[in-house]
Design a protein around this motif. Structure first.
Motif, PDB file in Angstrom:
ATOM      1  N   ALA A 130     -55.181 -74.752 -44.005  1.00  0.00           N
ATOM      2  CA  ALA A 130     -56.043 -73.706 -43.649  1.00  0.00           C
ATOM      3  C   ALA A 130     -57.388 -73.859 -44.519  1.00  0.00           C
ATOM      4  O   ALA A 130     -57.578 -73.365 -45.641  1.00  0.00           O
ATOM      5  N   THR A 131     -58.115 -74.770 -44.027  1.00  0.00           N
ATOM      6  CA  THR A 131     -59.499 -75.192 -44.666  1.00  0.00           C
ATOM      7  C   THR A 131     -60.623 -74.798 -43.873  1.00  0.00           C
ATOM      8  O   THR A 131     -61.806 -75.095 -44.526  1.00  0.00           O
ATOM      9  N   ASN A 132     -60.600 -74.143 -42.609  1.00  0.00           N
ATOM     10  CA  ASN A 132     -61.625 -73.723 -41.991  1.00  0.00           C
ATOM     11  C   ASN A 132     -61.773 -72.362 -41.844  1.00  0.00           C
ATOM     12  O   ASN A 132     -61.617 -71.617 -40.848  1.00  0.00           O
ATOM     13  N   VAL A 133     -61.889 -71.858 -43.143  1.00  0.00           N
ATOM     14  CA  VAL A 133     -61.748 -70.296 -43.324  1.00  0.00           C
ATOM     15  C   VAL A 133     -63.121 -69.540 -43.824  1.00  0.00           C
ATOM     16  O   VAL A 133     -64.134 -70.314 -44.486  1.00  0.00           O
ATOM     17  N   VAL A 134     -63.152 -68.371 -43.372  1.00  0.00           N
ATOM     18  CA  VAL A 134     -64.294 -67.625 -44.048  1.00  0.00           C
ATOM     19  C   VAL A 134     -64.573 -67.378 -45.638  1.00  0.00           C
ATOM     20  O   VAL A 134     -63.214 -67.220 -46.115  1.00  0.00           O
ATOM     21  N   SER A 135     -65.515 -67.784 -46.184  1.00  0.00           N
ATOM     22  CA  SER A 135     -65.127 -67.664 -47.638  1.00  0.00           C
ATOM     23  C   SER A 135     -66.704 -66.975 -48.280  1.00  0.00           C
ATOM     24  O   SER A 135     -67.533 -66.658 -47.397  1.00  0.00           O
ATOM     25  N   GLY A 136     -66.889 -67.099 -49.708  1.00  0.00           N
ATOM     26  CA  GLY A 136     -68.129 -66.600 -50.019  1.00  0.00           C
ATOM     27  C   GLY A 136     -68.322 -65.026 -49.985  1.00  0.00           C
ATOM     28  O   GLY A 136     -67.410 -64.229 -49.883  1.00  0.00           O
ATOM     29  N   ASP A 137     -69.603 -64.614 -49.734  1.00  0.00           N
ATOM     30  CA  ASP A 137     -69.917 -63.074 -49.465  1.00  0.00           C
ATOM     31  C   ASP A 137     -68.958 -62.600 -48.139  1.00  0.00           C
ATOM     32  O   ASP A 137     -68.881 -61.478 -48.363  1.00  0.00           O
ATOM     33  N   ASP A 138     -68.902 -63.310 -47.268  1.00  0.00           N
ATOM     34  CA  ASP A 138     -68.292 -62.977 -45.808  1.00  0.00           C
ATOM     35  C   ASP A 138     -66.754 -62.746 -46.329  1.00  0.00           C
ATOM     36  O   ASP A 138     -66.055 -62.206 -45.382  1.00  0.00           O
ATOM     37  N   ASN A 139     -66.507 -62.911 -47.213  1.00  0.00           N
ATOM     38  CA  ASN A 139     -64.836 -62.777 -47.699  1.00  0.00           C
ATOM     39  C   ASN A 139     -64.653 -61.945 -48.911  1.00  0.00           C
ATOM     40  O   ASN A 139     -63.617 -61.727 -49.416  1.00  0.00           O
ATOM     41  N   ALA A 140     -65.813 -61.243 -49.390  1.00  0.00           N
ATOM     42  CA  ALA A 140     -65.494 -60.421 -50.512  1.00  0.00           C
ATOM     43  C   ALA A 140     -65.036 -59.153 -50.259  1.00  0.00           C
ATOM     44  O   ALA A 140     -64.379 -58.760 -51.346  1.00  0.00           O
ATOM     45  N   SER A 141     -64.914 -58.696 -49.095  1.00  0.00           N
ATOM     46  CA  SER A 141     -64.154 -57.330 -49.065  1.00  0.00           C
ATOM     47  C   SER A 141     -63.740 -57.396 -47.384  1.00  0.00           C
ATOM     48  O   SER A 141     -63.922 -58.287 -46.733  1.00  0.00           O
ATOM     49  N   THR A 142     -62.796 -56.450 -47.033  1.00  0.00           N
ATOM     50  CA  THR A 142     -62.450 -56.313 -45.886  1.00  0.00           C
ATOM     51  C   THR A 142     -63.577 -55.852 -44.849  1.00  0.00           C
ATOM     52  O   THR A 142     -63.592 -56.465 -43.675  1.00  0.00           O
ATOM     53  N   ARG A 143     -64.488 -54.932 -45.365  1.00  0.00           N
ATOM     54  CA  ARG A 143     -65.827 -54.887 -44.709  1.00  0.00           C
ATOM     55  C   ARG A 143     -66.317 -56.189 -44.388  1.00  0.00           C
ATOM     56  O   ARG A 143     -66.987 -56.104 -43.194  1.00  0.00           O
TER      57      ARG A 143
END
Length: 474
Positions: A130-143
């Motif tokens: 699982a290395t192609n995942v959303v990260s950073g600010d886009d993963n900061a919260s469920t919203r």
């Protein structure tokens, strides 16, 4: 031609790459060599794409209704793995090499959007890749995750000029059940907007919510409990209106779509389970009393590998064990066993023994054995789900009717289809009935014809149509 959109969560999995390869093969009218001889592209198994056959028509809806062509579909999606799709198709060994060879280059050029994931929801066997995942600010919260998926949908739609309805299909690994429970769409949206990843909101719930807000349908092809009364309410078109009250949680996610969209599932009824319901329907039609159904199936694809973790296996067993619930067959001993056998790959093999009581309590036993690539069974259901959603949107079919009409696609019809008779042939009659009423079929009562016409013309709302039908039935 109008292009229907199919966005697959888990597009790099066996189902996703088989779907994409099949669409390319049909669009390009390819032929390839097999051990049995030459083969040409076709849509066998897709009820929306094959014509009626036989003297009395039979199954097959192409030409009977104004259905979109799957050849004109646009297929895309997300995956938590970065493997190029042509290579993933080659690695999974589902299709003949001569076909894989012809579609591989085009498939390798298809974009794989980064996937939203939460390792607590899937098996440990999935973590390493699982290395192609959303990260950073886009993963900061469920919203933030939901908003990222919404942007992905809008960008993809514009890039590929999709002018038909878009359906988001969960075809990723089965998740463990979510423990998040909400009474209303407002509660669900407020939890997503306000929390800091504290609620037990699964990735599949994020995709479903994002789909609703973008006016896309969502299909839960997995066994997890994504569908709920709150989720179904979010997809209700009457909830997502432009003139909602300021206190409505929808305002926090503006702009959002008020377009018609459907929430369908759960878990595709593709192989063993589909025949089980048809077989038990047959036994009941004979007047026999089913007492023991003992079944096992084994295969070695990644989906089954994920099920070697108990938390995900429990979700799968929930739907496989509960398929006969609405029939209320007392004393029915239904046993299910699933096994991971790596060498078998995607070629699913299942064995079922049915024992019933006949005249004077004498036993009646029959056995079935089936072998088929699992993805070959599932992909036609994915295609049909997307084509039906497009058709039902264009014909102003209600959420309840759309769910009941597509109940035949799922092991456990949930949401608006909850409680539908599990018999396969009964479910096909439900589909036929909805289609007839949607198109003003000759078998409808005159009053219902007028109500359906009013819906299609936008003269009356779904709520008004329901009240009129209730009055007409009294």
């Amino acid at each position: 031609m109008v292009s229907v959109g199919i966005l697959t969560v888990g597009i790099g999995g066996n189902n996703g790459v088989t779907l994409l390869a099949g669409q390319i093969a049909n669009r390009r009218n390819l032929s390839w060599e097999t051990l049995s001889g030459p083969m040409s592209a076709n849509w066998y198994g897709c009820l929306t794409q094959i014509p009626p056959r036989g003297i009395h028509g039979g199954v097959g809806f192409q030409g009977r209704y104004d259905l979109a062509s799957a050849n004109d579909c646009v297929v895309g999606g997300w995956d938590i793995r970065p493997t190029k799709l042509g290579k993933a198709l080659y690695d999974c060994r589902v299709l003949e090499y001569d076909l894989v060879r012809q579609v591989r280059e085009e498939m390798d050029g298809v974009e794989i959007m980064e996937g939203v994931w939460d390792p607590s929801f899937i098996g440990e066997s999935q973590y390493e890749t699982a290395t192609n995942v959303v990260s950073g600010d886009d993963n900061a919260s469920t919203r933030a995750r939901v908003e990222r998926i919404r942007r992905d949908i809008r960008t993809w739609k514009e890039k590929h000029n999709v002018d038909g309805h878009i359906t988001v299909i969960w075809s990723a690994s089965v998740e463990r059940p979510s423990e998040a429970e909400y009474e209303s769409a407002d509660e669900l949206l407020n939890a997503i907007h306000d929390n800091g990843n504290n609620d037990d909101i699964s990735p599949s719930m994020c995709y479903a919510v994002a789909a609703a807000l973008e006016g896309c349908s969502f299909v839960n092809g997995g066994s997890q409990n994504t569908l709920s009364p709150a989720m179904s309410a979010l997809f209700d078109q009457s909830y997502r209106q432009p003139n909602v009250q300021p206190e409505c949680a929808l305002q926090k996610f503006a702009p959002y779509s008020s377009g018609r969209a459907f929430c369908l599932g759960t878990d595709y009824k593709a192989g063993q389970t589909k025949f089980k319901t048809a077989a038990v329907e047959y036994l009941r039609a004979l007047g026999l009393t089913p007492r023991v159904i003992a079944s096992s199936n084994h295969l070695g694809n990644n989906d089954m590998l994920n099920l070697t973790t108990k938390k995900t296996l429990n979700a799968k067993m929930r739907v496989k064990s509960d398929i006969f619930g609405p029939w209320q067959e007392e004393n029915l001993d239904h046993k299910v066993m699933v096994m991971y056998t790596e060498m078998i790959g995607d070629e699913k093999r299942d064995y079922v023994e049915y024992t019933s009581l006949g005249f004077l309590g004498s036993p009646h036993t029959m056995v079935t054995y089936t072998r088929c690539m699992d993805s070959i069974l599932c992909v036609p259901l994915m295609v049909d789900a997307a084509i039906w959603c497009d058709f039902f949107v264009n014909n102003n079919v209600s959420a309840k009717d759309a769910a009941r009409a597509t109940a035949y696609l799922f092991k456990v019809p949930e949401g608006a289809a909850k409680g539908v008779d599990p018999g396969f042939f009964h479910q096909m009659r439900q589909l036929e009935d909805v289609l007839e009423r949607a198109c003003g079929g000759k078998d409808n009562k005159e009053g219902d014809d007028l109500i359906a016409l009013g819906l299609r013309k936008g003269i009356i709302s779904e709520e008004q149509a329901t009240k009129l039908r209730e009055l007409a039935s009294k």
